[in-house]
Design an enzyme around this catalytic site. Structure first.
Site, PDB file in Angstrom:
ATOM      1  NE  ARG A 155     -38.404  -8.871 -23.494  1.00 51.49           N
ATOM      2  CZ  ARG A 155     -38.656  -9.130 -24.792  1.00 51.49           C
ATOM      3  NH1 ARG A 155     -37.436  -9.015 -25.409  1.00 51.49           N
ATOM      4  NH2 ARG A 155     -39.926  -9.092 -25.310  1.00 51.49           N
ATOM      5  CB  ILE A 156     -42.187 -13.515 -20.929  1.00 49.83           C
ATOM      6  CG1 ILE A 156     -42.502 -12.072 -21.463  1.00 49.83           C
ATOM      7  CG2 ILE A 156     -43.552 -13.541 -19.800  1.00 49.83           C
ATOM      8  CD1 ILE A 156     -44.008 -12.005 -22.223  1.00 49.83           C
ATOM      9  CB  ALA A 236     -47.103 -18.396 -25.340  1.00 50.07           C
ATOM     10  NE  ARG A 237     -50.336 -13.713 -30.208  1.00 50.69           N
ATOM     11  CZ  ARG A 237     -50.373 -12.932 -28.993  1.00 50.69           C
ATOM     12  NH1 ARG A 237     -50.347 -13.440 -27.751  1.00 50.69           N
ATOM     13  NH2 ARG A 237     -50.008 -11.768 -29.271  1.00 50.69           N
ATOM     14  CD  GLU A 266     -56.878 -15.863 -28.401  1.00 53.51           C
ATOM     15  OE1 GLU A 266     -56.623 -16.785 -27.591  1.00 53.51           O
ATOM     16  OE2 GLU A 266     -56.832 -14.704 -28.227  1.00 53.51           O
ATOM     17  CG  HIS A 284     -55.114 -13.078 -25.311  1.00 52.59           C
ATOM     18  ND1 HIS A 284     -55.038 -13.412 -26.757  1.00 52.59           N
ATOM     19  CD2 HIS A 284     -54.095 -12.726 -24.887  1.00 52.59           C
ATOM     20  CE1 HIS A 284     -53.958 -12.837 -27.146  1.00 52.59           C
ATOM     21  NE2 HIS A 284     -53.115 -12.611 -25.836  1.00 52.59           N
ATOM     22  N   GLY A 286     -53.129 -11.959 -20.408  1.00 55.47           N
ATOM     23  CA  GLY A 286     -52.040 -12.068 -19.947  1.00 55.47           C
ATOM     24  C   GLY A 286     -51.271 -10.848 -19.699  1.00 55.47           C
TER      25      GLY A 286
HETATM   26  C1  DGY Z   1     -49.106  -9.636 -26.372  1.00 56.11           C
HETATM   27  O1  DGY Z   1     -48.395  -8.638 -26.152  1.00 56.11           O
HETATM   28  O2  DGY Z   1     -48.682 -10.471 -27.445  1.00 56.11           O
HETATM   29  C2  DGY Z   1     -50.056  -9.951 -25.611  1.00 56.11           C
HETATM   30  O3  DGY Z   1     -50.678 -11.396 -26.141  1.00 56.11           O
HETATM   31  C3  DGY Z   1     -51.303  -9.039 -26.099  1.00 56.11           C
HETATM   32  O4  DGY Z   1     -52.148  -9.031 -25.028  1.00 56.11           O
END
Ligand code: DGY
Length: 322
Positions: A155-156, A236-237, A266, A284, A286
């Protein structure tokens, strides 16, 4: 009345909503509990509203046998050992959907900031270096009409792709499962293999979930395939990118730039990041708009209320529980 834990500071209306249903232990501090503190706080609790900084794993679940549900205030849930939750019969939920547009916006913030050298120019100006307008000062890279690559087209990723139309960009993507034709058309996006994507993108955005399979999905070998003029973005991560390999690529200008919202260890960052002028760094953030963080926490609360009322939570992650 069930007892539940809210593991760290959220917004008051969220706690109020939970208090209408549960006896709430609200740890109103905006810092993570240590694993031991978390186990102690969870004693006697049937549920928890958790944050991505709370690790829910087998040892914790063994120490908290009364726990029935953990509701993450995040779409990512790599802080949960989902298999261990399922084995322990503990429901796990996340908050998909409500943060898509906000996270797509941060990807675009980083793309524009990196391409047009916004952060470095701001620092330079504040340091008093500007003596006057120069024709050849601060030349950046055009975003418009360039090729946007997206690795991970959920979706993102799709929200990021849709925004590219305003910049007249070509959009290419790679995803394990190719999108349906209608979605590809809506995003104006073309599927390529991962290596083709790496070779062709001018701006490459990573939007994968972090799993053992996506660990270091971008390392030295992948960076070597990218154009020397390309920019890489991770919203993302941490762990999807091999940070050490990226730092070396940025130092050697094997790629032109990067924008990073997440990091491997992090909040500890490799200090070499701070010496680079071709990377934009954010902590972080986002999904960090007031409206979206409120929606995320309220959705996590809805999941908790549903689970402990005997209903299926709207965002149940365990496949086996229905
Ligand atoms: C998420 O929703 O996974 C975000 O990274 C948290 O801020």
């Amino acid at each position: 009345m069930h007892k539940v834990l809210v593991t760290r500071a959220v917004f008051e209306p969220v706690v109020e909503r939970l208090r209408q249903h549960f006896e709430v232990d609200y740890h109103a501090v905006d810092a993570p509990l240590t694993p031991d503190e978390l186990v102690k706080k969870l004693a006697g609790k049937a549920g928890a509203l958790t944050m991505p900084t709370d690790r829910i794993d087998a040892p914790l679940l063994a120490a908290c046998p009364q726990l029935r549900v953990v509701c993450n205030s995040a779409v990512g849930y790599n802080n949960f050992d989902l298999d261990a939750c399922s084995r322990a019969g503990v429901m796990a939920t996340n908050t998909p959907g409500v943060l898509d547009d906000t996270t797509a916006d941060i990807a675009w913030s980083l793309i524009l900031a990196s391409a047009r050298r916004i952060v470095a120019a701001d620092k330079w100006l504040r340091a008093g270096h500007w003596e006057g307008w120069k024709f050849k000062d601060w030349l950046g890279t055009d975003v418009h009409h360039a090729t946007l690559g997206i690795l991970g087209m959920g979706r993102i990723g799709q929200a990021i792709a849709r925004r590219a139309a305003g910049f007249s960009m070509r959009v290419i993507y790679h995803n394990r499962r190719r999108l349906a034709e209608a979605s590809e058309r809506e995003c104006n996006a073309t599927w390529l293999t991962k290596n083709e994507l790496l070779r062709n993108a001018d701006f490459l955005v990573l939007m994968l979930p972090y799993t053992p399979e996506s660990h270091h999905a971008i390392g030295a070998a992948e960076l070597a395939l990218m154009k020397p003029t390309a920019h890489l973005f991770n919203v993302a991560r941490g762990g999807i990118v091999d940070d050490a390999a990226l730092i070396e690529a940025l130092q050697a200008r094997r790629i032109a730039g990067a924008g990073l919202d997440v990091f491997e260890a992090e909040p500890e960052l490799d200090p070499r990041f701070f010496t680079l002028d071709n990377v934009v760094l954010t902590p972080h953030i986002g999904s960090a708009s007031s409206a979206t963080r409120m929606k995320m926490a309220l959705l996590a609360a809805d999941n908790l209320i549903a689970a402990l009322s005997g209903d299926k939570p709207p965002n149940l992650l365990n496949a086996f529980i229905d």
